[in-house]
Design a protein around this motif. Structure first.
Motif, mmCIF file in Angstrom:
data_model
loop_
_atom_site.group_PDB
_atom_site.id
_atom_site.type_symbol
_atom_site.label_atom_id
_atom_site.label_comp_id
_atom_site.label_asym_id
_atom_site.label_seq_id
_atom_site.Cartn_x
_atom_site.Cartn_y
_atom_site.Cartn_z
ATOM 1 N N SER A 455 1.135 -1.351 -0.144
ATOM 2 C CA SER A 455 0.180 0.022 0.019
ATOM 3 C C SER A 455 0.819 1.687 -0.356
ATOM 4 O O SER A 455 2.194 1.207 0.522
ATOM 5 C CB SER A 455 -0.486 0.170 1.265
ATOM 6 N N VAL A 456 0.041 2.199 -0.365
ATOM 7 C CA VAL A 456 0.984 3.538 -0.430
ATOM 8 C C VAL A 456 1.645 3.848 0.862
ATOM 9 O O VAL A 456 2.869 4.605 1.126
ATOM 10 C CB VAL A 456 -0.026 5.027 -1.094
ATOM 11 N N ARG A 457 1.329 3.572 1.154
ATOM 12 C CA ARG A 457 0.930 3.804 3.409
ATOM 13 C C ARG A 457 2.286 3.409 3.621
ATOM 14 O O ARG A 457 2.541 3.477 4.705
ATOM 15 C CB ARG A 457 -0.069 3.586 4.094
ATOM 16 N N GLU A 458 1.741 1.465 3.405
ATOM 17 C CA GLU A 458 3.335 0.981 3.702
ATOM 18 C C GLU A 458 4.471 1.365 3.427
ATOM 19 O O GLU A 458 5.768 1.209 3.450
ATOM 20 C CB GLU A 458 2.717 -0.395 3.910
ATOM 21 N N ASN A 459 4.622 2.059 2.414
ATOM 22 C CA ASN A 459 5.658 2.550 0.906
ATOM 23 C C ASN A 459 6.181 3.755 1.315
ATOM 24 O O ASN A 459 7.656 4.181 1.904
ATOM 25 C CB ASN A 459 4.921 3.297 0.038
ATOM 26 N N ILE A 460 5.493 4.584 2.452
ATOM 27 C CA ILE A 460 5.647 5.759 3.091
ATOM 28 C C ILE A 460 6.864 5.953 4.182
ATOM 29 O O ILE A 460 7.690 5.617 4.479
ATOM 30 C CB ILE A 460 4.780 6.621 2.731
ATOM 31 N N ALA A 461 5.888 4.374 4.499
ATOM 32 C CA ALA A 461 6.212 4.317 6.195
ATOM 33 C C ALA A 461 7.369 3.151 6.395
ATOM 34 O O ALA A 461 7.733 3.345 7.609
ATOM 35 C CB ALA A 461 4.950 3.720 6.971
ATOM 36 N N TYR A 462 7.630 3.014 5.680
ATOM 37 C CA TYR A 462 8.990 2.100 4.931
ATOM 38 C C TYR A 462 10.005 3.141 5.603
ATOM 39 O O TYR A 462 10.807 2.291 6.490
ATOM 40 C CB TYR A 462 9.078 2.205 3.749
ATOM 41 N N GLY A 463 10.494 4.372 5.225
ATOM 42 C CA GLY A 463 11.294 5.009 6.595
ATOM 43 C C GLY A 463 11.520 4.907 7.674
ATOM 44 O O GLY A 463 12.335 4.964 7.959
ATOM 45 N N ARG A 464 9.910 4.595 8.305
ATOM 46 C CA ARG A 464 9.891 5.010 9.816
ATOM 47 C C ARG A 464 8.781 4.411 9.904
ATOM 48 O O ARG A 464 7.916 4.999 10.200
ATOM 49 C CB ARG A 464 9.801 6.568 10.201
ATOM 50 N N PRO A 465 8.815 3.029 10.080
ATOM 51 C CA PRO A 465 7.656 2.136 10.386
ATOM 52 C C PRO A 465 6.216 2.721 11.843
ATOM 53 O O PRO A 465 5.575 2.414 11.228
ATOM 54 C CB PRO A 465 7.813 0.519 10.386
ATOM 55 N N GLU A 466 6.958 3.043 11.879
ATOM 56 C CA GLU A 466 6.542 3.645 13.549
ATOM 57 C C GLU A 466 5.999 4.822 13.652
ATOM 58 O O GLU A 466 5.129 5.241 14.416
ATOM 59 C CB GLU A 466 7.290 3.526 14.724
ATOM 60 N N GLY A 493 -10.212 -2.907 -4.672
ATOM 61 C CA GLY A 493 -11.535 -1.607 -4.459
ATOM 62 C C GLY A 493 -10.515 -0.671 -2.629
ATOM 63 O O GLY A 493 -11.425 0.249 -2.108
ATOM 64 N N ARG A 494 -9.120 -1.168 -2.384
ATOM 65 C CA ARG A 494 -8.685 -0.476 -2.272
ATOM 66 C C ARG A 494 -8.604 1.450 -1.694
ATOM 67 O O ARG A 494 -8.303 1.195 -3.260
ATOM 68 C CB ARG A 494 -7.629 -0.768 -1.251
ATOM 69 N N ARG A 495 -8.607 2.544 -1.846
ATOM 70 C CA ARG A 495 -8.225 3.766 -1.608
ATOM 71 C C ARG A 495 -7.150 4.593 -1.170
ATOM 72 O O ARG A 495 -7.065 3.847 -0.065
ATOM 73 C CB ARG A 495 -9.683 4.546 -1.602
ATOM 74 N N GLY A 496 -6.695 5.851 -1.529
ATOM 75 C CA GLY A 496 -6.480 6.249 -1.009
ATOM 76 C C GLY A 496 -5.248 5.624 -0.776
ATOM 77 O O GLY A 496 -4.624 4.404 -1.005
ATOM 78 N N LEU A 497 -4.430 5.388 0.738
ATOM 79 C CA LEU A 497 -3.234 5.512 1.662
ATOM 80 C C LEU A 497 -3.331 3.396 1.528
ATOM 81 O O LEU A 497 -2.153 3.449 1.466
ATOM 82 C CB LEU A 497 -3.016 6.137 2.653
ATOM 83 N N ASP A 498 -4.482 3.014 1.361
ATOM 84 C CA ASP A 498 -4.525 1.624 1.443
ATOM 85 C C ASP A 498 -4.512 0.654 -0.248
ATOM 86 O O ASP A 498 -4.358 0.137 0.284
ATOM 87 C CB ASP A 498 -5.846 1.392 1.996
ATOM 88 N N ALA A 499 -4.506 2.129 -0.804
ATOM 89 C CA ALA A 499 -4.536 1.556 -2.207
ATOM 90 C C ALA A 499 -3.326 0.749 -2.380
ATOM 91 O O ALA A 499 -1.608 1.286 -1.915
ATOM 92 C CB ALA A 499 -5.416 2.828 -3.598
ATOM 93 N N HIS A 500 -2.970 -0.131 -3.262
ATOM 94 C CA HIS A 500 -1.445 -0.674 -3.315
ATOM 95 C C HIS A 500 -0.966 -0.738 -4.978
ATOM 96 O O HIS A 500 -1.754 -0.195 -5.406
ATOM 97 C CB HIS A 500 -1.527 -2.492 -3.797
ATOM 98 N N VAL A 501 0.083 0.189 -5.248
ATOM 99 C CA VAL A 501 0.582 0.809 -6.089
ATOM 100 C C VAL A 501 1.466 -0.182 -6.948
ATOM 101 O O VAL A 501 1.847 -0.272 -8.144
ATOM 102 C CB VAL A 501 2.222 1.083 -5.609
ATOM 103 N N GLY A 502 1.007 -1.434 -7.088
ATOM 104 C CA GLY A 502 1.928 -2.436 -7.768
ATOM 105 C C GLY A 502 2.944 -3.081 -8.088
ATOM 106 O O GLY A 502 3.492 -2.307 -7.283
ATOM 107 N N GLU A 503 4.245 -3.836 -8.414
ATOM 108 C CA GLU A 503 5.454 -4.618 -8.371
ATOM 109 C C GLU A 503 6.269 -3.475 -8.910
ATOM 110 O O GLU A 503 5.763 -2.419 -10.244
ATOM 111 C CB GLU A 503 5.781 -5.251 -9.278
ATOM 112 N N ARG A 504 7.308 -2.668 -7.965
ATOM 113 C CA ARG A 504 7.702 -1.676 -8.225
ATOM 114 C C ARG A 504 7.127 -0.349 -8.961
ATOM 115 O O ARG A 504 7.671 0.513 -9.258
ATOM 116 C CB ARG A 504 8.876 -1.718 -8.795
#
Length: 617
Positions: A455-466, A493-504
């Motif tokens: 997800s977009v959220r997980e990609n951004i939070a990769y810099g600081r998971p907490e 159907g996931r939207r916004g920060l929950d949407a997955h961005v696809g491979e790479r």
């Protein structure tokens, strides 16, 4: 009961993964360590079961003799105890042993054992040097990881389970036949000799073919993954036919190994069927002749002939098990070539975490060469380079392609070890600190910032998971990504920060990917920031909008920026001009133009803000 056996082997050990040994036996022991007690238990159970099955043939012969010698009216009285013991062994003991064997096999070993191997190997590969992944297809590495885990399990289990069962069963059958009459053992010995010769000739060849097949399978899978990963390039250049030809070549290489394997298998089947027919015929004929000569009892024939028929039925299974064993050994050997490789960059024995400071960076007489081809001395990429970057200083690296700019950054991140000199951050030699802590203290935005298929959220939070939701939102605003992220959606159907961005990050545009990558680094908030063509994927309007945000992101940080578009780094505190691995000029934009040197020539030759090629240079 199932759960208890499923917990006997830990599939996720926490020990620090070491480099696996490169010899086959030690490699197998290395990855069988946690499962070894249960493999030994399985071998002991298989041996006991094999002995019991041979004993049942012996008892059958005794029963036949008693049937011919004992009057019917006293048969049960005389043989009842023996038959009751046979019933206990057959109806209680043998099922219980088989139950235990099945629980160990299916609950303890089949799932947990290969999962443990995958986990250990994956953890080791994650710590491999970056050069390791640059030299191989990612799909090929993944394929070898998965198939090697299963192959190690199969080799270990076939040796301990099938090997012990077959050895004990055959030795027991041979002793049992010889106990009736030594001549009855001769056909079994002859058959075993022929069987051994066939195994010696065919099975190793199957192993060699299997290794070649495993390698061809990995290469074929790697080609498939490479084509699919770069499908946009394939379509843009209209090279579907060319990709088909490339794939055809890979598949054909694999198919040739299959044909070689099947030829050996056919030769094996023909030879084995002939030997089995001869074994049954010889045992039956010899047994009947000895019985007509009154040299053995009828029970001996009742033992020998069923034993021969049983070996006849087992022989195909044994052969395929041995063939599968050597096939899996070939797969393991193929896996060793990828998994049991030393790390090119390792932490020092007493490495400590990097202590974060103001972000002073020093390169002291650094020389670096990439690995050489045998017999050749490579030219240095960086040659006796010395550079001091003060805390919070913003430095731009300038130079033509191949000047050594990206290499300098990679060495600071310790993706490679230098040949000579020293690199320090806040006075700490980076070769003496842990790699994880070093890279945790450096934020990097590259030209091609790939995203994880999450997800977009997980990609951004990769810099600081907490990080909190508010901090993620702030990072989005810094990267000018807060405008498009709410409108993102995926096929689930996931939207916004929950949407997955696809491979790479393939579902996002280049500019969107870059802004997510900038948000990720903004959230990381490391004291040292590296910008390697950070805005090259953005259009002019977005770049202008984000430039002020980058200024805020760089505030208070030590910055090293690389850009071919010189206008994007002209405002840096200092520009470092590199050529052929050396620093040839440095100063502010105005100072360098006044020197009328290489930087001035590069600036004057720009077209649309990019460095132009200069054939004369």
């Amino acid at each position: 009961m199932f759960a208890w056996f499923e917990r006997r082997i830990d599939p996720y050990p926490t020990d620090t993964p070491d480099m696996p040994p490169r010899s086959l036996g030690k490699f197998l022991l290395h990855y069988s360590h946690g499962a070894l007690p249960w493999l030994i238990s399985l071998a002991l159970l298989s041996s006991v079961i094999a002995l019991i099955e041979v004993m049942l043939f012996s008892w059958l012969g005794e029963v036949v003799n008693r049937l011919s010698d004992t009057p019917r009216d006293v048969f049960w009285q005389q043989e009842g105890a023996r038959l009751a013991m046979m019933a206990v062994v057959l109806l209680i003991m043998l099922p219980v042993l088989n139950l235990l064997g099945s629980l160990i096999l299916h609950q303890s070993l089949m799932g947990n054992f290969p999962q443990r191997i995958r986990w250990q190997a994956h953890r080791y590969l994650l710590r491999q040097s970056i050069g390791y992944f640059q030299d191989e297809f990612s799909g090929r590495i993944a394929q070898r990881l998965m198939q090697t885990a299963l192959a190690v399990r199969e080799v270990a289990m076939k040796i301990m389970d099938v090997g012990s069962y077959v050895l004990i069963y055959f030795l027991g059958a041979l002793v049992l036949a010889a106990s009736q009459d030594w001549r009855l053992a001769l056909p079994f010995l002859a058959w075993a000799t022929g069987y051994g010769v066939m195994l010696w000739y065919i099975v190793p060849r199957l192993g060699h073919v299997a290794k070649a097949q495993a390698d061809a399978r990995s290469a074929m899978t790697g080609r498939v993954v490479d084509s699919y990963t770069n499908i946009a390039t394939v379509k843009l250049f209209s090279h579907s036919a060319r990709e088909e030809a490339w794939m055809h070549d890979g598949m054909d290489s694999f198919l040739r190994t299959v044909h070689r394997q099947m030829r050996l298998s056919s030769a094996q089947d023909i030879t084995l069927n002939t030997m089995n027919v001869l074994l049954v015929a010889l045992v039956t004929g010899l047994g009947l002749w000895l019985w007509t000569e009154d040299q053995i009892a009828v029970g001996a024939v009742a033992i020998a002939v069923p034993l021969a028929l049983r070996l006849n039925n087992m022989s195909h299974w044994i052969m395929w098990e041995f063939a599968a064993l050597f096939e899996n050994i070939g797969t393991v050997r193929d896996g060793i070539s990828s998994l049991a490789l030393p790390r090119q960059v390792v932490d020092a024995p007493n490495a400590r975490p990097l202590v974060r400071g103001p972000g002073e960076v020093r390169f002291d007489h650094v020389t670096f060469r990439y690995a050489s081809v045998a017999g050749e001395q490579p030219l240095p990429i960086l040659d006796d380079l010395t550079l001091h970057i003060a805390p919070s200083e913003r430095v731009g690296l300038v130079g033509r392609s191949g000047a050594g700019k990206s290499t300098l950054v990679n060495l600071l991140l310790r993706f490679h070890d230098i040949d000579d000199g020293k690199i320090t951050i806040d006075g700490q030699d980076i070769s003496q600190v842990t790699q994880d802590s070093l890279r945790a203290g450096i934020g990097v935005v590259t030209q091609d910032s790939s995203l994880l298929h999450r997800s977009v959220r997980e990609n951004i939070a990769y810099g600081r998971p907490e990080a909190s939701e508010a901090e993620i939102a702030d990072a989005l605003r810094i990267a000018e990504a807060h405008g498009f992220v709410p409108g993102l959606s995926d096929s689930y159907g996931r939207r916004g920060l929950d949407a997955h961005v696809g491979e790479r990050g393939v579902k996002l545009s280049g500019g969107q990917r870059q802004r997510i990558a900038i948000a990720r680094v903004a959230l990381k908030d490391a004291p040292i920031l590296i910008l390697d063509e950070a805005t090259s994927a953005l259009d002019s309007e977005v770049e202008a909008a984000i430039q002020s945000r980058l200024d805020a992101l760089m505030e208070g940080k030590t910055v090293i920026a690389i850009a071919h578009r010189l206008s994007t780094i002209a405002a840096m505190d200092r520009l470092i001009v590199m050529d052929e691995g050396r620093i040839v000029e440095q100063g502010s934009h105005t100072e360098l133009l006044a020197q009328n040197g290489l930087y001035a020539r590069l600036w004057s030759r720009q077209s649309g803000g990019f460095l132009a090629a200069d054939a004369a240079e």
